[in-house]
Enzyme design. Sequence first.
Site, mmCIF file in Angstrom:
data_model
loop_
_atom_site.group_PDB
_atom_site.id
_atom_site.type_symbol
_atom_site.label_atom_id
_atom_site.label_comp_id
_atom_site.label_asym_id
_atom_site.label_seq_id
_atom_site.Cartn_x
_atom_site.Cartn_y
_atom_site.Cartn_z
ATOM 1 N N LYS A 249 24.432 32.705 53.691
ATOM 2 C CA LYS A 249 23.524 33.859 53.113
ATOM 3 C C LYS A 249 21.898 33.725 53.207
ATOM 4 C CE LYS A 249 23.465 35.887 48.229
ATOM 5 N NZ LYS A 249 24.152 35.093 46.882
ATOM 6 N N GLU B 89 35.852 36.317 33.905
ATOM 7 C CA GLU B 89 35.485 36.638 32.422
ATOM 8 C C GLU B 89 36.440 36.429 31.396
ATOM 9 O OE1 GLU B 89 32.427 38.737 34.933
ATOM 10 O OE2 GLU B 89 34.826 38.541 35.090
ATOM 11 N N ARG C 97 36.078 43.689 31.490
ATOM 12 C CA ARG C 97 37.109 42.761 32.349
ATOM 13 C C ARG C 97 37.866 41.707 31.496
ATOM 14 N NH1 ARG C 97 35.720 42.165 38.283
ATOM 15 N NH2 ARG C 97 36.636 40.471 38.182
#
Length: 640
Positions: free
Chosen positions: A285, A371, A399
Amino acid sequence: MSSPPATPLLDQVPTPDELRQLKPEQLRQLSDELRAEMIDAVSVSGGHLGSGLGVVELTVAIHYVFNTPDDRLIWDVGHQCYPHKILTGRRDRIRTLRQGGGLSGFTKRSESEYDPFGAAHSSTSISAALGFAMANKLNDQPGRGIAVIGDGAMSAGMAYEAMNNAALAGNRLVVILNDNDMSIAPPVGGLSAYLARMVSSSEYLGIRSLASRAVKKMSRRMHEGMRKAEEYTRGMVTGGTLFEELGFYYVGPIDGHNLDHLIPVLENVRDTSEGPVLIHVVTEKGKGYKYAEEAADKYHGVPKFNVVTGEKSKGAAGPPAYQNVFGDTLAKLADTDSRICAITAAMPSGTGVDRFATAHPTRSFDVGIAEQHGVTFAAGLAAQGMRPFAAIYSTFLQRAYDQVVHDVAIQNLPVRFAIDRAGLVGADGCTHAGAFDVTYLATLPNMVVMAAADEAELAHMTYTAAEYDDGPIAFRYPRGSGTGVPIPETLEKLEVGKGRVVLEGNKVAILSLGARLEEAKKAAETLEAKGLSTTVADMRFAKPLDEDLISKLMRTHEVVVTVEEGAIGGLGAHVLTYASDEGLTDGGLKVRTMRLPDVFQDHDAPDKQYEEAGLNAPQIVDCVLKALKHNSSGVEEARA
């Protein structure tokens, strides 16, 4: 005479059709130009930088090898899609990213044929790609489903649910696992690259197929033994046993920045009849930009910045961010209450839980992009006598709605929901807007729902939630900085279901929920100047309603207007239901509800979004005047 400079390759490939005409040895130069273009673009617009830098070579390789858009390419979440946008006909607009009328920061179906599926929430790509692949298979049409999913997104159960059903698609489904955190991969080097090419090659797969047919003639026991021997041999050298068990043919790990490794493996996978296939690609990244590589967050999300120095633009110093007010308040409360703990779903700094974690590391839990698990985990903690705070963005709490209903509300467990990013969120647009939480929570029995008007109210509500043990309780607050009010040294435990009158009048009543309070007060000033005495009430609670306050205001005012930064079905709907049930509107009282419009609003500056939504002070004034049938001078039209 010197020759003119060569035209950059990036100028020659406006779409993947032209990209596929390049020679393999040109792809390194193209990748370098693409990376530089992306860095420059994000320095102008701000946005997600580190993720895109990590997939530059992978983006080039996918579009070079596969026949996009007929092969459907789906980027999980979409943070990393900026290089993809540049290569798919949108380079001329890439500096409009996340600005009003400009490109979305995520993939968006209406934006390009190369964006077959909109994504801004995590872990949906494999399910969607499987859908595309199966549709083509059922209709005997060419085209694969290609999902690029980051290792962080693999913490969500939905990814595994999709993989468990992937065998249906056969070789039409390709999953590329972008491992940019070294959380899965062993060291990557020449040997692993060789092995990846070998096990994805037609020669290897041909021998494997021949051997498979041969062993099928043996006893079932010997057949199964040889199958497992081959699987685990590859698993030991490549790490793919988990994915093999889920029905995938595993290839990798391979260096995601080495085009000499990527291209042949992707070509082998493209041409094979084996499938579905999972390609494990290791990337870095922030790759290729020094300041991103050196930053702790790899420049995941950045404001505008100076490309040369890496210095990020800084806004004027102002009030603390709401999430930091929450995190600091909760940490302070936990100093004297060992039952308080905090849960976040991969958003520790975004929710302020990082501040709590610094003070109380053993009582802070980052469950990853999970979640559903986070909410039920909180329910278990609450059932065992703890005081858990589930700090989750409004858009992400959606979610876990079934868990909120089934595991928390039905059992009346005292889980505290700290709901960040309530209301409109600016550049992230409709996918991240916190438009629905009041509606979907206030409809539930046992649930208490609060909304903070400012940072002081947020501190009071955090304390109120900590002390509330009678059932689930939620409090919402916006993205960004507070209003500048001081944080009180002594916190107030709010009386559940009771609002407060901020300004007192006798003709117009504005009932505000949440952070529109400042706009309601501005509207009241304008109305007062027109001779319309105005009450402003901060309702604080969407559930339970302050019925006494509502009754009093409705009996003593000509117009009552509710104002909230949420969708239909929130405070206004509950107030209207109560007024109807009690007959409070039978005497000609005018009641109006102001809320977010019934559309998914595109990204823009927050002020412009709220202006478009009709929730700023001038629109509140206009709503009142229309209800009273007054003209702009405050003179009743009927008497003009």
